[in-house]
Design a protein around this motif. Structure first.
Motif, PDB file in Angstrom:
ATOM      1  N   HIS A   1       0.836  -1.197   0.000  1.00 24.40           N
ATOM      2  CA  HIS A   1       0.000   0.000   0.000  1.00 24.40           C
ATOM      3  C   HIS A   1       0.874   1.252   0.000  1.00 24.40           C
ATOM      4  O   HIS A   1       2.074   1.191   0.207  1.00 24.40           O
ATOM      5  CB  HIS A   1      -0.893   0.028   1.249  1.00 24.40           C
ATOM      6  CG  HIS A   1      -2.070  -0.885   1.184  1.00 24.40           C
ATOM      7  ND1 HIS A   1      -1.977  -2.233   1.446  1.00 24.40           N
ATOM      8  CD2 HIS A   1      -3.375  -0.638   0.910  1.00 24.40           C
ATOM      9  CE1 HIS A   1      -3.177  -2.788   1.327  1.00 24.40           C
ATOM     10  NE2 HIS A   1      -4.039  -1.843   0.996  1.00 24.40           N
ATOM     11  N   GLY A   2       0.229   2.393  -0.223  1.00 24.20           N
ATOM     12  CA  GLY A   2       0.921   3.665  -0.056  1.00 24.20           C
ATOM     13  C   GLY A   2       1.307   4.332  -1.350  1.00 24.20           C
ATOM     14  O   GLY A   2       0.512   4.441  -2.287  1.00 24.20           O
TER      15      GLY A   2
ATOM     16  N   THR B   1       4.586   3.795   2.932  1.00 22.67           N
ATOM     17  CA  THR B   1       3.701   2.639   3.039  1.00 22.67           C
ATOM     18  C   THR B   1       2.704   2.810   4.185  1.00 22.67           C
ATOM     19  O   THR B   1       2.651   3.854   4.842  1.00 22.67           O
ATOM     20  CB  THR B   1       4.509   1.359   3.276  1.00 22.67           C
ATOM     21  OG1 THR B   1       4.994   1.349   4.642  1.00 22.67           O
ATOM     22  CG2 THR B   1       5.695   1.248   2.310  1.00 22.67           C
ATOM     23  N   ALA B   2       1.958   1.754   4.436  1.00 24.84           N
ATOM     24  CA  ALA B   2       1.014   1.758   5.553  1.00 24.84           C
ATOM     25  C   ALA B   2       1.713   1.611   6.898  1.00 24.84           C
ATOM     26  O   ALA B   2       1.051   1.514   7.937  1.00 24.84           O
ATOM     27  CB  ALA B   2      -0.016   0.639   5.383  1.00 24.84           C
ATOM     28  N   ALA B   3       3.059   1.615   6.892  1.00 24.90           N
ATOM     29  CA  ALA B   3       3.822   1.574   8.142  1.00 24.90           C
ATOM     30  C   ALA B   3       4.683   2.808   8.356  1.00 24.90           C
ATOM     31  O   ALA B   3       5.297   2.961   9.418  1.00 24.90           O
ATOM     32  CB  ALA B   3       4.708   0.326   8.180  1.00 24.90           C
ATOM     33  N   THR B   4       4.738   3.721   7.388  1.00 27.77           N
ATOM     34  CA  THR B   4       5.593   4.905   7.482  1.00 27.77           C
ATOM     35  C   THR B   4       5.076   5.875   8.537  1.00 27.77           C
ATOM     36  O   THR B   4       3.872   6.129   8.635  1.00 27.77           O
ATOM     37  CB  THR B   4       5.640   5.618   6.115  1.00 27.77           C
ATOM     38  OG1 THR B   4       6.142   4.709   5.128  1.00 27.77           O
ATOM     39  CG2 THR B   4       6.520   6.855   6.162  1.00 27.77           C
TER      40      THR B   4
ATOM     41  N   ARG C   1       1.045   6.396  12.091  1.00 30.00           N
ATOM     42  CA  ARG C   1       1.831   5.497  11.259  1.00 30.00           C
ATOM     43  C   ARG C   1       0.987   5.040  10.072  1.00 30.00           C
ATOM     44  O   ARG C   1      -0.069   4.461  10.231  1.00 30.00           O
ATOM     45  CB  ARG C   1       2.293   4.292  12.080  1.00 30.00           C
ATOM     46  CG  ARG C   1       3.182   3.327  11.316  1.00 30.00           C
ATOM     47  CD  ARG C   1       3.493   2.090  12.133  1.00 30.00           C
ATOM     48  NE  ARG C   1       4.570   2.309  13.074  1.00 30.00           N
ATOM     49  CZ  ARG C   1       4.584   1.860  14.321  1.00 30.00           C
ATOM     50  NH1 ARG C   1       3.549   1.201  14.798  1.00 30.00           N
ATOM     51  NH2 ARG C   1       5.622   2.070  15.101  1.00 30.00           N
ATOM     52  N   GLY C   2       1.456   5.331   8.865  1.00 28.87           N
ATOM     53  CA  GLY C   2       0.870   4.757   7.677  1.00 28.87           C
ATOM     54  C   GLY C   2      -0.126   5.605   6.928  1.00 28.87           C
ATOM     55  O   GLY C   2      -0.788   6.489   7.475  1.00 28.87           O
ATOM     56  N   THR C   3      -0.219   5.309   5.622  1.00 34.80           N
ATOM     57  CA  THR C   3      -1.261   5.850   4.760  1.00 34.80           C
ATOM     58  C   THR C   3      -1.801   4.692   3.935  1.00 34.80           C
ATOM     59  O   THR C   3      -1.040   3.840   3.470  1.00 34.80           O
ATOM     60  CB  THR C   3      -0.722   6.992   3.872  1.00 34.80           C
ATOM     61  OG1 THR C   3      -1.787   7.526   3.082  1.00 34.80           O
ATOM     62  CG2 THR C   3       0.409   6.542   2.965  1.00 34.80           C
ATOM     63  N   ILE C   4      -3.123   4.629   3.766  1.00 30.56           N
ATOM     64  CA  ILE C   4      -3.747   3.476   3.121  1.00 30.56           C
ATOM     65  C   ILE C   4      -4.840   3.904   2.153  1.00 30.56           C
ATOM     66  O   ILE C   4      -5.359   5.011   2.220  1.00 30.56           O
ATOM     67  CB  ILE C   4      -4.351   2.492   4.154  1.00 30.56           C
ATOM     68  CG1 ILE C   4      -5.265   3.232   5.153  1.00 30.56           C
ATOM     69  CG2 ILE C   4      -3.279   1.696   4.858  1.00 30.56           C
ATOM     70  CD1 ILE C   4      -5.961   2.333   6.139  1.00 30.56           C
TER      71      ILE C   4
END
Length: 744
Positions: A203-204, A235-238, A264-267
């Motif tokens: 993702h991301g 990513t979905a963890a950034t 944390r993250g973008t989805i």
């Protein structure tokens, strides 16, 4: 926004009662010329962005001839919009092929899993790379996209540069059965830690350095030069910072960020945008699908907000990423536990009850800065963001950011900056973002139509505590502006906005500042949602044996003009630019007079290039018995250039203002994608000699079945989402044939 089944009624969640800036090009250019030539979406001539070939699945397309070895240099004014379109319209088809006009060629630039570093092995379907490695590989389901030219000396954004740059793109979601080694046997109930890492990292957003040969126009991904250091993934963890009114409030405090300043993250990154100062805007759409909240029941007001209006009920299971309770590949258990948004601690700072509030924002990314964190711009509201386009960047005037909420019966929004545009802010990075995107006014649109006079007007309703309709709203008691922004949908309900047929991508006309919005479709229009002038059609598809296709089946594109192109105006006039329809539909359905050369269904992606050519993409499930999804080019007029017509509305009609009928010299099909896909994302190099599009969730074995067009290094039978670059075989300007003296 993927729409493989025409409409997913889960997106229907509205139960309210509401009906570029280029370096001035020429320092002698006067203000009127500047306004006219400033690029739609924000950066005048700055950011360029933002086949009739036959054969079987196993045969190469007949447009695969190599690019010209010499580039002609016709006397073409790149600031001039073509007066007409003369490329050969691409025929409709349902083959597993990507097809472009005669005289054009295409290459598959990269696909999901391709490495962004030469030290990583290529993607191999028989040895799928590890999940952790996907934070350095191209993500899945490519979507919105923008090309940023890079100055080879400064390594900064350069609006004029076409031969090297950064291609930045979204990855909306994942094809789970094609992504993992176990393929069709995948089950989320038994998801492994490696699979979760692969899904989170797929993702991301991808930032990809590319080079274009100035002679042949051939495009390549740069994995080894100094430019390749810009290749990276969000990513979905950034880790991402919050900015604006919601930063630091109780609404976004979590165990990860007890002070509410980061997340944390973008989805579910769907549409996109870009700023006049040279940064990328990614949008978070259907975030609710990812988050678990099982057995978590809260007070009635919170349940209405989270469960009803933001569609994450107390039985939500998400993607089951939260099931990894004993990770072996990381010591950070919150990478997984944060996807469980239940009340489990003594306060919000000890659990992830607010996870749902940390998604649904516009995220700013500086492609040229890999040191600072991306930023979620909370002043622009929280909802299922499909797209975000900036008004023309005119020195001394504010900027407006136009946005759609892609769910049935949702709204069109705009944010107007307090700060006025200063060209000195080009390459200003996140500091410029703070200046223009943290402080301003937030609005939602209401559309009106006077049937007696034929006058189509609208109003921007301010979403703030100064609006008595919001402060007096009974279904939800707003506390402050941060509360309004987090629950923008409810504030729009309270204000009395017009429910639209899934507002998706937005485009700004560089010639006059008019704003276009795709309204993809709505099967409930005319039933749960009464027809109105802005959403006028309810009809059935006579070719549909199942009888499931009813309502606004094929969608439409609405446009509006603010008086004197003043983005601070709170009124506007409007009409419907185009109605999607099959060419053989009855007259009061095919109101735009579409023909076999330009008929389409379910408009979704859309972008004005800086010349003023409008590119329209489809994400359809209603016309796919006849044609795969496609992209068309169009040359619009202006709001009010048409007439009032009667649209089919069930057993009656609905009067609606329509744009001028366009023949195929003003609207024609430029490409058709492979079977099963959505065509999405569109951007160009500033010299208009390469145009990029994305193919999302293709079927069959595409792109491997068109091997002569592959630059992407991975091979195999699995279908893979990919980025395609299209050039003319003679090295000329895309859709610019009529501008060339020899072809005029």
């Amino acid at each position: 926004m993927t729409d493989q089944h025409y409409l997913d009624e889960n997106y229907d969640m509205n139960d309210s009662g509401n009906p570029e800036f280029f370096e001035l090009l020429n320092k002698q250019m006067n203000r009127r010329d500047l306004i006219k030539k400033t690029a739609g979406g924000a950066v005048a001539m700055t950011l360029a962005a933002s086949l009739t070939g036959c054969g079987s699945d196993d045969n190469d397309n007949n447009n695969s001839a190599p690019p010209a070895t010499e580039t002609p240099n016709p006397d073409v004014d790149l600031t001039t919009r073509p007066s007409s379109l003369s490329f050969t319209p691409v025929e409709k088809h349902t083959r597993s092929e990507f097809t472009v006009p005669d005289g054009y060629d295409f290459k598959i630039l990269h696909a999901v899993g391709d490495p962004l570093n030469s030290r990583l092995p290529v993607w191999d379907e028989n040895r799928i790379p590890s999940g952790i490695s996907y934070d350095r590989r191209v993500g899945d389901n490519h979507d919105g996209m923008t090309f940023f030219g890079m100055n080879p000396s400064t390594l900064k954004y350069d609006a004029n540069e076409s031969n090297q740059g950064l291609l930045v793109m979204n990855h909306e979601y994942i094809q789970r059965s094609d992504l993992h080694p176990r393929g069709s046997s995948f089950s989320d109930s038994s998801i492994t830690e490696d699979e979760v890492f692969r899904e989170v990292n797929a993702h991301g957003v991808s930032i990809v350095a590319i080079n274009k040969n100035p002679v042949t126009q051939a495009i390549s991904v740069d994995l080894d030069s100094e430019y390749s250091s810009f290749n990276r993934r969000i990513t979905a963890a950034t880790v991402i910072d919050f900015a604006g009114p919601v930063r630091g409030t109780d609404l976004v405090k979590t165990a990860f960020s007890p002070d509410g300043t980061s997340t944390r993250g973008t989805i579910n990154n769907c549409g996109n945008g870009y700023t006049p100062w040279g940064t990328y805007l990614t949008t978070e759409e259907n975030f609710n699908q990812y988050i678990a909240r099982q057995g978590d029941v809260r007070d009635a007001e919170t349940e209405y907000a989270i469960g009803t209006r933001y569609r994450m009920g107390s039985n939500a299971s998400g993607y089951n990423w939260q099931s990894i309770t004993d990770p072996q590949l990381t010591e950070d258990k919150t990478l997984f536990s944060r996807w469980n948004s239940i009340v489990s601690g003594t306060s919000a700072t000890r659990d992830f009850r607010n996870t749902v509030n940390t998604f649904g924002w516009i995220v700013e990314i500086d492609p040229f800065d890999n040191r600072q964190r991306p930023v979620k711009r909370t002043a622009l509201g929280r909802f299922a963001h499909e797209d975000c386009r900036v008004s023309r960047a005119i020195p001394g005037q504010p900027l407006a950011f136009y946005m759609g909420d892609d769910s049935t019966g949702e709204y069109i929004y705009k944010f107007v900056s307090d700060a006025v545009w200063d060209p000195k802010d080009v390459n200003g990075g996140y500091a410029a973002g703070d200046k223009y995107m943290n402080s301003g006014k937030f609005y939602v649109a209401k559309f009106d139509f006077n049937e007696a006079t034929g006058e189509a007007t609208g109003e921007w309703l301010e979403l703030s505590m100064s609006n008595p309709s919001i402060t007096a709203y009974e279904r939800y008691k707003f506390k402050d502006q941060a509360d309004i922004l987090v629950h923008a949908r409810i504030a729009a309900d309270a204000a009395g906005a017009t429910k639209m047929d899934r507002p998706e991508w937005v485009a700004v006309n560089p010639e006059n500042g008019e704003v276009y919005v795709t309204l993809t479709n709505n099967s409930s229009r005319g039933s749960s949602y009464p027809t109105d002038a802005a959403n006028p059609r309810r009809y059935a598809d006579d070719d549909d044996a199942s009888g499931r296709l009813r309502g606004n089946i094929n969608g439409h594109i609405i446009r509006f003009r603010e008086p004197d192109a003043d983005v601070t105006a709170t009124t506007f006039t409007w009409d419907i630019y185009l109605f999607g329809a099959e060419s053989d539909s009855i007259e009061d359905v095919n109101l735009s007079g579409l023909t076999d050369a330009n008929d389409f269904s379910s408009p979704d992606g859309m972008w004005f290039d800086p010349r003023g050519v409008l590119w329209i993409q489809t994400d359809d499930g209603a016309y796919t018995d006849t044609t795969n999804c496609m992209m068309l080019a169009s040359l619009p007029g202006a709001v009010g250039d048409g007439s009032v017509q009667n649209a089919k509305s069930g057993d009656g009609t609905q009067k609606t203002p329509t744009g001028a009928i366009l023949d195929d010299s003003k609207l024609r099909r430029f490409l058709v994608g492979p079977k099963g896909c959505e065509i999405t994302g569109v951007t160009m190099t500033p010299d208009y000699k390469a145009i990029f599009v994305n193919v999302q969730h293709p079927g069959g074995t595409w792109p491997a079945n068109q091997p002569g067009h592959l630059i992407s290094t991975g091979r195999g039978s699995r279908p893979r989402s990919a980025t395609v670059v299209i050039t003319r075989k003679d090295g000329g300007v895309i859709a610019g044939e009529t501008l060339e003296p020899s072809k005029a």
